[in-house]
Design an enzyme around this catalytic site. Structure first.
Site, PDB file in Angstrom:
ATOM      1  N   TYR A 151      42.997  58.393  41.040  1.00 48.31           N
ATOM      2  CA  TYR A 151      44.178  57.897  40.316  1.00 48.31           C
ATOM      3  C   TYR A 151      45.301  58.936  40.324  1.00 48.31           C
ATOM      4  O   TYR A 151      46.430  58.649  40.714  1.00 48.31           O
ATOM      5  CB  TYR A 151      43.762  57.561  38.885  1.00 48.31           C
ATOM      6  CG  TYR A 151      44.843  56.916  38.043  1.00 48.31           C
ATOM      7  CD1 TYR A 151      45.456  55.731  38.443  1.00 48.31           C
ATOM      8  CD2 TYR A 151      45.230  57.476  36.829  1.00 48.31           C
ATOM      9  CE1 TYR A 151      46.437  55.130  37.650  1.00 48.31           C
ATOM     10  CE2 TYR A 151      46.197  56.876  36.034  1.00 48.31           C
ATOM     11  CZ  TYR A 151      46.797  55.702  36.448  1.00 48.31           C
ATOM     12  OH  TYR A 151      47.763  55.110  35.669  1.00 48.31           O
ATOM     13  N   GLU A 153      45.910  61.603  42.189  1.00 48.79           N
ATOM     14  CA  GLU A 153      46.524  61.935  43.479  1.00 48.79           C
ATOM     15  C   GLU A 153      47.248  60.741  44.088  1.00 48.79           C
ATOM     16  O   GLU A 153      48.271  60.904  44.742  1.00 48.79           O
ATOM     17  CB  GLU A 153      45.482  62.479  44.458  1.00 48.79           C
ATOM     18  CG  GLU A 153      44.887  63.828  44.048  1.00 48.79           C
ATOM     19  CD  GLU A 153      45.877  64.996  44.112  1.00 48.79           C
ATOM     20  OE1 GLU A 153      47.086  64.779  44.309  1.00 48.79           O
ATOM     21  OE2 GLU A 153      45.438  66.144  43.943  1.00 48.79           O
ATOM     22  N   VAL A 193      39.747  54.949  24.738  1.00 48.06           N
ATOM     23  CA  VAL A 193      39.345  55.368  23.400  1.00 48.06           C
ATOM     24  C   VAL A 193      39.782  54.383  22.311  1.00 48.06           C
ATOM     25  O   VAL A 193      38.998  54.086  21.399  1.00 48.06           O
ATOM     26  CB  VAL A 193      39.820  56.823  23.130  1.00 48.06           C
ATOM     27  CG1 VAL A 193      41.336  56.938  23.060  1.00 48.06           C
ATOM     28  CG2 VAL A 193      39.170  57.375  21.892  1.00 48.06           C
ATOM     29  N   TYR A 210      33.794  61.783  22.375  1.00 53.63           N
ATOM     30  CA  TYR A 210      33.296  62.562  23.509  1.00 53.63           C
ATOM     31  C   TYR A 210      33.653  64.037  23.305  1.00 53.63           C
ATOM     32  O   TYR A 210      34.789  64.366  22.949  1.00 53.63           O
ATOM     33  CB  TYR A 210      33.900  62.061  24.826  1.00 53.63           C
ATOM     34  CG  TYR A 210      33.596  60.605  25.151  1.00 53.63           C
ATOM     35  CD1 TYR A 210      32.581  59.909  24.496  1.00 53.63           C
ATOM     36  CD2 TYR A 210      34.331  59.917  26.123  1.00 53.63           C
ATOM     37  CE1 TYR A 210      32.311  58.572  24.792  1.00 53.63           C
ATOM     38  CE2 TYR A 210      34.065  58.588  26.426  1.00 53.63           C
ATOM     39  CZ  TYR A 210      33.057  57.916  25.753  1.00 53.63           C
ATOM     40  OH  TYR A 210      32.807  56.600  26.052  1.00 53.63           O
TER      41      TYR A 210
HETATM   42  N1  UDP Z   1      37.112  59.190  24.381  1.00 55.42           N
HETATM   43  C1  UDP Z   1      36.213  59.308  23.330  1.00 55.42           C
HETATM   44  N2  UDP Z   1      35.435  58.230  23.038  1.00 55.42           N
HETATM   45  C2  UDP Z   1      35.492  57.049  23.724  1.00 55.42           C
HETATM   46  C3  UDP Z   1      36.418  56.946  24.791  1.00 55.42           C
HETATM   47  C4  UDP Z   1      37.207  58.045  25.093  1.00 55.42           C
HETATM   48  O1  UDP Z   1      36.123  60.345  22.659  1.00 55.42           O
HETATM   49  O2  UDP Z   1      34.743  56.107  23.376  1.00 55.42           O
HETATM   50  C5  UDP Z   1      37.985  60.346  24.660  1.00 55.42           C
HETATM   51  C6  UDP Z   1      38.092  60.760  26.121  1.00 55.42           C
HETATM   52  O3  UDP Z   1      37.047  61.680  26.442  1.00 55.42           O
HETATM   53  C7  UDP Z   1      39.476  61.383  26.159  1.00 55.42           C
HETATM   54  C8  UDP Z   1      40.276  60.587  25.143  1.00 55.42           C
HETATM   55  O4  UDP Z   1      39.310  59.962  24.301  1.00 55.42           O
HETATM   56  O5  UDP Z   1      39.432  62.729  25.731  1.00 55.42           O
HETATM   57  C9  UDP Z   1      41.157  59.545  25.759  1.00 55.42           C
HETATM   58  O6  UDP Z   1      40.370  58.815  26.648  1.00 55.42           O
HETATM   59  P1  UDP Z   1      40.890  57.516  27.383  1.00 55.42           P
HETATM   60  O7  UDP Z   1      39.769  57.056  28.276  1.00 55.42           O
HETATM   61  O8  UDP Z   1      41.415  56.529  26.395  1.00 55.42           O
HETATM   62  O9  UDP Z   1      42.151  57.970  28.247  1.00 55.42           O
HETATM   63  P2  UDP Z   1      42.536  59.289  29.066  1.00 55.42           P
HETATM   64  O10 UDP Z   1      43.671  59.862  28.305  1.00 55.42           O
HETATM   65  O11 UDP Z   1      41.372  60.245  29.118  1.00 55.42           O
HETATM   66  O12 UDP Z   1      42.904  58.787  30.413  1.00 55.42           O
END
Ligand code: UDP
Length: 314
Positions: A151, A153, A193, A210
């Site tokens: 994504y 790159e 998230v 996470y």
């Molecule tokens: N995250 C989390 N729990 C979840 C989903 C995501 O803690 O159930 C964290 C993820 O590791 C990241 C942040 O939330 O640090 C945002 O994740 P998301 O997938 O929404 O978007 P990103 O900004 O990482 O593309």
């Protein structure tokens, strides 16, 4: 602003942000042509848009070629890329193709039609940033072989392609770098998230943070994002603009706030942090503010309530 005489093409119209953007232009009286292959987009978004007779939908894979379009087209929005980390592991090649061949097809169409083109790029072009908050001048810190690289790159490539059409053909081009956005119309299982936390909070399940939850994001409600994209498209600057909301929170705070706003009995539990998860992310919006006076309007509390209402209904 009335756009009654204008035709707008939205690539990815069945997706979350593009369906809101399409609705915005239908509300302004424009004709909207939506393209999508439904790889991640939702047919319900298209059904909703199709209630307006000014909306026309064409199912296609934009990286394999565009359908014949006889209409004049005034504005082209390139928003067709899947954008969730679970998509990065499941459909990396489709992501790379849509942002390269797909963007190229849209740029060639814009050139042929004399349309203005906007590339929906991403804060991911900054990778795991070493500058904070991120200004548009920051060149980024991307791992070119990591799990997010399909994504990151390919969006960097899409920006380069867009600037090449601007320089070589004088095409009117715009670039927005979209930061984390949420709202009604998101896929409930998209793995990001906010949908995860809201659905967990509504069901009384543990919110899955996470890592230790100290990583930060800055969340923008979708209507504020649509306004920002609109301002860039109708502005006069071809260089990239950050679009989002600068209200930065840790992921742990985000979980706690969602539990509180939704008055949920859920607790928090911790899971392993995915590889290359950016530690901090916050847009510096000075450039957009200076050009247009933009400021996001929707509070996190209102945005979460509106999004939770949507998830309750589906
Ligand atoms: N995250 C989390 N729990 C979840 C989903 C995501 O803690 O159930 C964290 C993820 O590791 C990241 C942040 O939330 O640090 C945002 O994740 P998301 O997938 O929404 O978007 P990103 O900004 O990482 O593309």
């Amino acid at each position: 602003m009335s756009l009654e005489e204008k035709t707008i093409l939205v690539a990815g119209a069945a997706g979350f942000v593009p369906s809101h953007l399409s609705q915005h232009y239908l509300d302004l009286g424009a004709k909207v042509i939506g393209l999508d292959n439904f790889i991640t987009g939702s047919p319900q978004n298209i059904e909703k848009l199709s209630k307006n007779s000014n909306f026309k939908f064409l199912e296609c894979n934009i990286y394999e070629g565009l359908p014949t379009l006889t209409e004049n087209i005034d504005y082209v929005f390139s928003l067709a890329s899947p954008a969730s980390p679970i998509d990065f592991s499941e459909i990396p090649l489709e992501i790379m193709r849509v942002n390269s061949e797909g963007t190229l097809n849209l740029l060639n169409l814009s050139k042929e039609k004399g349309a203005r083109f906007l590339e929906a790029s991403t804060s991911e072009v900054y990778g795991d940033p070493q500058e904070h908050p991120q200004k548009e001048t920051y060149l980024g810190h991307v791992n070119p072989i990591g799990p997010r690289s399909c994504y990151d790159e390919s969006k960097r490539f899409a920006e380069a392609l867009t600037m090449s059409f601007y320089r070589k053909f004088n095409l009117e081009t715009r670039i927005v770098r979209i930061f984390n956005t949420y709202g009604p119309g998101m896929r409930p299982n998209d793995g990001r998230v906010i949908p995860n936390f809201i659905n967990q909070a509504l069901k009384g399940e543990d919110l899955t943070v996470y890592g230790d939850g100290s990583q930060t994001r800055s969340f923008c409600f979708v209507t504020d994002l649509v306004e920002a994209i609109h301002l860039v498209m109708f502005g006069d600057d071809p260089t990239p603009f950050n679009c989002g909301n600068p209200n930065e929170v840790t992921i742990l705070e985000c979980a706690e706030q969602i539990i509180k706003v939704l008055n949920s009995s859920s607790k928090i539990s911790f899971r392993e942090l995915p590889e290359d998860d950016p530690k901090k992310r916050k847009p510096d919006l000075t450039k957009l503010k200076k050009m247009s006076g933009y400021a996001p309007k929707v509070s996190f509390e209102d945005g979460i309530n509106k999004t939770a209402e949507f998830f309750k209904k589906i």
